[in-house]
Structures are given as structure tokens and as C-alpha cells.
Design a protein around this motif. Structure first.
Motif, PDB file in Angstrom:
ATOM      1  N   ASP A  90      86.125 -16.658  46.111  1.00  0.00           N
ATOM      2  CA  ASP A  90      86.954 -15.465  46.277  1.00  0.00           C
ATOM      3  C   ASP A  90      86.030 -14.256  46.147  1.00  0.00           C
ATOM      4  N   TYR A  91      85.184 -14.050  47.148  1.00  0.00           N
ATOM      5  CA  TYR A  91      84.124 -13.052  47.047  1.00  0.00           C
ATOM      6  C   TYR A  91      84.635 -11.612  46.924  1.00  0.00           C
ATOM      7  N   PRO A  92      85.688 -11.217  47.621  1.00  0.00           N
ATOM      8  CA  PRO A  92      86.195  -9.843  47.419  1.00  0.00           C
ATOM      9  C   PRO A  92      86.623  -9.581  45.977  1.00  0.00           C
ATOM     10  N   SER A  93      87.362 -10.522  45.382  1.00  0.00           N
ATOM     11  CA  SER A  93      87.793 -10.351  43.992  1.00  0.00           C
ATOM     12  C   SER A  93      86.602 -10.407  43.043  1.00  0.00           C
ATOM     13  N   TYR A  94      85.661 -11.261  43.344  1.00  0.00           N
ATOM     14  CA  TYR A  94      84.459 -11.379  42.515  1.00  0.00           C
ATOM     15  C   TYR A  94      83.735 -10.037  42.452  1.00  0.00           C
ATOM     16  N   ASN A  95      83.549  -9.413  43.595  1.00  0.00           N
ATOM     17  CA  ASN A  95      82.816  -8.151  43.632  1.00  0.00           C
ATOM     18  C   ASN A  95      83.574  -7.015  42.957  1.00  0.00           C
ATOM     19  N   LYS A  96      84.878  -6.966  43.158  1.00  0.00           N
ATOM     20  CA  LYS A  96      85.668  -5.921  42.513  1.00  0.00           C
ATOM     21  C   LYS A  96      85.633  -6.076  41.000  1.00  0.00           C
ATOM     22  N   THR A  97      85.752  -7.314  40.530  1.00  0.00           N
ATOM     23  CA  THR A  97      85.757  -7.555  39.091  1.00  0.00           C
ATOM     24  C   THR A  97      84.400  -7.262  38.480  1.00  0.00           C
ATOM     25  N   ALA A  98      83.337  -7.684  39.153  1.00  0.00           N
ATOM     26  CA  ALA A  98      81.990  -7.500  38.620  1.00  0.00           C
ATOM     27  C   ALA A  98      81.609  -6.030  38.477  1.00  0.00           C
ATOM     28  N   LEU A  99      82.269  -5.143  39.191  1.00  0.00           N
ATOM     29  CA  LEU A  99      81.983  -3.707  39.083  1.00  0.00           C
ATOM     30  C   LEU A  99      82.452  -3.114  37.757  1.00  0.00           C
ATOM     31  N   ILE A 100      83.359  -3.815  37.077  1.00  0.00           N
ATOM     32  CA  ILE A 100      83.930  -3.272  35.844  1.00  0.00           C
ATOM     33  C   ILE A 100      82.849  -3.024  34.799  1.00  0.00           C
ATOM     34  N   GLN A 101      81.913  -3.966  34.657  1.00  0.00           N
ATOM     35  CA  GLN A 101      80.909  -3.851  33.591  1.00  0.00           C
ATOM     36  C   GLN A 101      79.964  -2.654  33.788  1.00  0.00           C
ATOM     37  N   PRO A 102      79.312  -2.512  34.941  1.00  0.00           N
ATOM     38  CA  PRO A 102      78.428  -1.351  35.086  1.00  0.00           C
ATOM     39  C   PRO A 102      79.179  -0.029  35.057  1.00  0.00           C
ATOM     40  N   LEU A 103      80.403  -0.011  35.582  1.00  0.00           N
ATOM     41  CA  LEU A 103      81.188   1.224  35.556  1.00  0.00           C
ATOM     42  C   LEU A 103      81.513   1.623  34.119  1.00  0.00           C
ATOM     43  N   SER A 104      81.919   0.644  33.315  1.00  0.00           N
ATOM     44  CA  SER A 104      82.242   0.924  31.917  1.00  0.00           C
ATOM     45  C   SER A 104      81.002   1.349  31.141  1.00  0.00           C
ATOM     46  N   PHE A 105      79.884   0.655  31.384  1.00  0.00           N
ATOM     47  CA  PHE A 105      78.653   0.969  30.670  1.00  0.00           C
ATOM     48  C   PHE A 105      78.170   2.372  31.010  1.00  0.00           C
ATOM     49  N   CYS A 106      78.153   2.704  32.299  1.00  0.00           N
ATOM     50  CA  CYS A 106      77.690   4.022  32.718  1.00  0.00           C
ATOM     51  C   CYS A 106      78.586   5.121  32.154  1.00  0.00           C
ATOM     52  N   ALA A 107      79.904   4.914  32.202  1.00  0.00           N
ATOM     53  CA  ALA A 107      80.828   5.920  31.671  1.00  0.00           C
ATOM     54  C   ALA A 107      80.577   6.163  30.189  1.00  0.00           C
ATOM     55  N   GLY A 108      80.324   5.072  29.449  1.00  0.00           N
ATOM     56  CA  GLY A 108      80.057   5.214  28.025  1.00  0.00           C
ATOM     57  C   GLY A 108      78.769   5.970  27.750  1.00  0.00           C
ATOM     58  N   VAL A 109      77.714   5.659  28.502  1.00  0.00           N
ATOM     59  CA  VAL A 109      76.430   6.331  28.296  1.00  0.00           C
ATOM     60  C   VAL A 109      76.519   7.802  28.691  1.00  0.00           C
ATOM     61  N   VAL A 110      77.225   8.100  29.785  1.00  0.00           N
ATOM     62  CA  VAL A 110      77.401   9.497  30.198  1.00  0.00           C
ATOM     63  C   VAL A 110      78.119  10.286  29.102  1.00  0.00           C
ATOM     64  N   ALA A 111      79.144   9.664  28.524  1.00  0.00           N
ATOM     65  CA  ALA A 111      79.864  10.335  27.436  1.00  0.00           C
ATOM     66  C   ALA A 111      78.942  10.572  26.235  1.00  0.00           C
ATOM     67  N   LEU A 112      78.120   9.581  25.906  1.00  0.00           N
ATOM     68  CA  LEU A 112      77.173   9.741  24.803  1.00  0.00           C
ATOM     69  C   LEU A 112      76.161  10.837  25.105  1.00  0.00           C
ATOM     70  N   GLY A 113      75.685  10.861  26.356  1.00  0.00           N
ATOM     71  CA  GLY A 113      74.713  11.879  26.735  1.00  0.00           C
ATOM     72  C   GLY A 113      75.292  13.278  26.653  1.00  0.00           C
ATOM     73  N   ALA A 114      76.535  13.408  27.103  1.00  0.00           N
ATOM     74  CA  ALA A 114      77.173  14.728  27.043  1.00  0.00           C
ATOM     75  C   ALA A 114      77.359  15.195  25.603  1.00  0.00           C
ATOM     76  N   ALA A 115      77.582  14.236  24.694  1.00  0.00           N
ATOM     77  CA  ALA A 115      77.775  14.573  23.281  1.00  0.00           C
ATOM     78  C   ALA A 115      76.466  14.572  22.501  1.00  0.00           C
TER      79      ALA A 115
END
Length: 441
Positions: free
Chosen positions: A154-179
Motif C-alpha cells: 500500500d505504497y500511497p498510505s506508506y508514504n503519507k504515514t512515513a511523513l508524520i515523523q519528519p514533519l513532527s520532528f521538524c516542527a518541534g525543532v523549529v519551535a525550540l529554535g524560535a524559543a
């Protein structure tokens, strides 16, 4: 260029390979862009010294994952793509094993003294090591759950799901950087939370899958037994990837480790194309093991295209690195440029081998991958011990590049021998089938 992008369809004509790999590559590019933003923020705010401490602390959960993941992810991919087993039973297996393995790891760390922790993880306090260990079960659950989606093809679902981790990680680091709150501990927290987010998103998707009609219940013992055959190769390969970084940290200093870690992280970005293709090659090789000629043709097309594209991107990256690395990450990381360039030949050659190795894994031919990984680890480890005292970080990069290239040559040669034998056997079976000779006459 058209030939590089046109890969045909899978042997059963179910998927367009260019579309499946292309969508996976797009996801990899987006993920890498997010990681790059996070990497830029962390490296600039931490500096080489603290970035080296972060890289060293991350070695603990990464090593625990590499050693103790039991090969369950490739086992899940194989059994799902072969139509075997129950997704619900595999999910329950994931929870129990992850909890048990983390319990053992946490107990071992709790019994380890502060001096021992500091000796094997230079600069890392025991409390930081215990905190970093929480990342270990999150990595297990995330990888094992997402592997079920990949195994379902199920490659479409696989790719959509796998994006969750880098998106969450980047959002967290951006928030830390801003603070202005970037630290070793806070970045470790982002890693933990992002892996947890990936696991939960995967759980929601896998819950919708139903077992194939007539599929037998997959017992934990059978799943682990299959996984362990792939696990040994994966453990050695992980150690091979990280032995140079560890020896730089051990033999030099945290600042050198931080610079070399950046070189490795940037060089491994070139594996995006091979990684995207391998997401498809592994389950498709398991699904089409009975048609070796068609499988070899598919793998050959993919491997050649991956190598050529990686070569072109690598040459461009080598030229740009002279200016881009100091400009983007700061002059403190100017020492990362030469190791990055030295790593490129091995990284590019390894990209071709990565496709072949994943096809071998899908066919159950783990012996070649294990021997290749042992060869690479031996060459890399011995080379680093000899070269780092003389050449520093450049010696580590040279040892790794030579090891990767030699291993690629061995694996490709063995793959061709195996496929030639399998194609000959398949032809002999067809000739022996009743009615074939008469039809031919």
C-alpha cells in the motif's frame, strides 16, 4: 533521461514502478527537506561540541534498535507481501516485544555506573542515556508498524504515514529554535515524540487491514525466526554505518565528531533515491520470487537508473559542498567538506548495491548480505583504526568509502551468480512440466 525515469511495471502488472518509486522519492525529498531545516537549526545553535554530544547520545537508542529489533520489520514486509499472517496479531506482537525489550535495556542501563556510561558514550551523563533510551521502544513500534503498511504494498498510505515523523520532528525543532531552547535534551525529546507520532499514525492505518483469505495465523516464533535471518545482516550493516563516527568520537574529540557527523548526514542524503526504490524492491521481490527472469529484469532497470541519478546528484553535491557547507552551517563546519567529498564514491556505489541487496533479502538470500556486511565492517573498522590517527576525519571517510565500494562489488557479483542459477532452474522446471514439450512440437 526518459530511460532513467521509465521503469515499466511490476511482474504482475499491478504497479507502475516509476509512479510507485517516484511517489516514494517525493516523500523522501520532502522528509529530507524537513530534516535539513531541523539539522540547520540544531547544528547552528548547538555548535560542533554539543552537536557531537547529541550524535553520541543518539548512538545509544540507535544501537539498541539495530541490535535488538529482531528483524521484525523485514519479517512483517515479507509475510504481508506473501499474503501470510494477521495484521492484528502482528500489532499485538509488536506491543509485547517492544515493551519487553525496552524493559531489558532500561534495566541494563540502570545497573550501569556513571563511569562506564561516560567511557563508552563520551560526554554523556547516565541520566541523559536513560532519557535517550526512551527513543528505543518508540523506534521499534514505529518501524514495525509502518513495515506492515509497506508489506501490504500500500505504497500511497506508506508514504503519507512515513511523513508524520519528519514533519513532527521538524516542527518541534523549529519551535525550540524560535524559543532559543535547543539543547541535547530538548532535541532528544523531539526525536522521541516524532517516533511516537509515527507509530500512532501507523496503528490507525494498519487497523483497517484484514488478513488474506485462508492465511494461517503467524506465530511470534515463526515471525522472529524469519526476521533473525535478516537481522544479523542489518546489525552488521548498522555497525558499519556508525563505526567510523564512533571511532572519530573515541579517538579524536567531540568537535571532530560533530563535524564528521554532519559529513555523514549530508552524504547519506544521496541514498534517498536508493532508499525510495528499495521500499518497492523488497516487497516486490518477495511477491515475485517464483519468476526470477522477470524479477531480475525489473531489479536491473531500477538499479541502473538509481546509480546514474545518484552519480549525477553526487557530482553536483561535491562541487557545491565547497561553498555550501560553510555558508549554510557556519565556518565552524568547514572541516566537514573534505570528509563529505571523500565519502561520495562509496556512497554512490553503495546505492546500486542497496537495490540488489534488498532484492536478495526479498528472495530470502540473506547469506550474501551477511557476508557482504561482514566484509564492509572489517574493512571499515580496520581502515579507520589505521587511518584516523594519521589523517583524522579524512581517514575515517576514506576507510568507509573503500569499504562501501568493495562490498558493492562483492554483492553484485554474487547476485548475478544466484539469479543465473535460479533462471536456469526455472527453465528446467518449465521443460519438465507435462504438455510443454508437446505444445512446443
Amino acid at each position: 533521461m526518459k530511460n532513467l525515469l521509465s521503469l515499466g511495471r511490476t511482474p504482475d502488472a499491478r504497479f507502475d514502478l516509476s509512479a510507485a518509486i517516484g511517489s516514494t522519492l517525493l516523500r523522501q525529498i520532502v522528509s529530507s527537506s524537513l530534516y535539513f531545516v531541523a539539522l540547520w537549526i540544531t547544528t547552528r545553535q548547538l555548535g560542533p561540541h554539543d552537536n557531537g554530544l547529541l550524535a553520541t547520545a543518539l548512538l545509544l537508542p540507535q544501537t539498541l534498535y539495530a541490535v535488538l529489533n529482531l528483524g521484525l520489520a523485514p519479517s512483517h514486509v515479507y509475510h504481508m507481501s506473501s499474503g501470510l499472517g494477521s495484521p492484528a496479531a502482528m500489532r499485538r506482537m509488536n506491543w509485547r516485544l517492544a515493551l519487553a525489550l525496552w524493559g531489558l535495556a532500561a534495566l541494563g542501563l540502570g545497573l550501569t555506573g556513571e563511569a562506564v556510561t561516560g567511557r563508552y558514550l563520551p560526554g554523556t551523563a547516565k541520566s541523559t542515556a536513560l532519557y535517550a533510551s526512551i527513543l528505543f521502544p518508540m523506534m521499534l513500534l514505529a518501524a514495525w508498524t509502518v513495515a506492515l503498511i509497506q508489506g501490504a504494498r500500500d505504497y500511497p498510505s506508506y508514504n503519507k504515514t512515513a511523513l508524520i515523523q519528519p514533519l513532527s520532528f521538524c516542527a518541534g525543532v523549529v519551535a525550540l529554535g524560535a524559543a532559543q531552547a535547543v539543547s541535547v535534551v530538548s532535541v532528544l525529546g523531539c526525536h522521541i515524540l516524532s517516533q511516537a507520532a509515527l507509530w500512532l499514525a501507523g496503528e490507525l492505518r494498519v487497523r483497517r487491514y484484514t488478513p488474506a483469505a485462508g492465511a494461517p495465523a503467524l506465530k511470534p516464533g515463526k515471525a522472529v525466526a524469519f526476521g533473525l535471518r535478516a537481522h544479523l545482516s542489518n546489525v552488521i550493516t548498522f555497525l558499519n554505518y556508525r563505526v567510523a563516527l564512533y571511532l572519530v568520537s573515541f579517538l579524536l574529540d567531540p568537535a571532530s565528531a560533530g563535524q564528521y557527523a554532519l559529513s555523514v548526514q549530508l552524504a547519506e542524503v544521496l541514498w534517498l533515491i536508493a532508499s525510495a526504490a528499495s521500499v518497492v524492491v523488497f516487497p516486490e521481490s518477495a511477491a515475485h520470487n517464483s519468476t526470477p527472469a522477470a524479477l531480475q529484469a525489473m531489479v536491473g532497470r531500477i538499479a541502473r537508473s538509481v546509480f546514474r541519478i545518484t552519480l549525477l546528484v553526487g557530482l553536483l553535491a561535491g562541487l557545491l559542498s565547497l561553498v555550501a557547507i560553510p555558508w549554510v552551517f557556519g565556518r565552524a563546519y568547514a572541516g566537514s567538506v573534505l570528509p563529505f567529498i571523500i565519502l561520495l564514491p562509496g556512497i554512490i556505489t553503495w546505492s546500486y548495491m542497496n537495490i540488489v541487496a534488498n532484492s536478495l533479502a526479498g528472495m530470502g538470500c540473506q547469506r550474501v548480505n551477511i557476508l557482504g556486511a561482514l566484509l564492509s565492517l572489517a574493512l571499515n573498522g580496520i581502515g579507520c583504526l589505521l587511518a584516523i590517527p594519521v589523517l583524522g576525519m579524512q581517514g575515517a571517510a576514506l576507510a568507509s568509502s573503500v569499504a562501501f565500494t568493495a562490498t558493492a562489488g562483492y554483492t553484485v557479483c554474487m547476485y548475478r551468480r544466484i539469479m543465473a542459477a535460479r533462471i536456469a532452474q526455472a527453465g528446467a522446471r518449465r521443460q519438465a512440466e507435462p504438455g510443454i514439450e508437446g505444445s512446443a512440437g
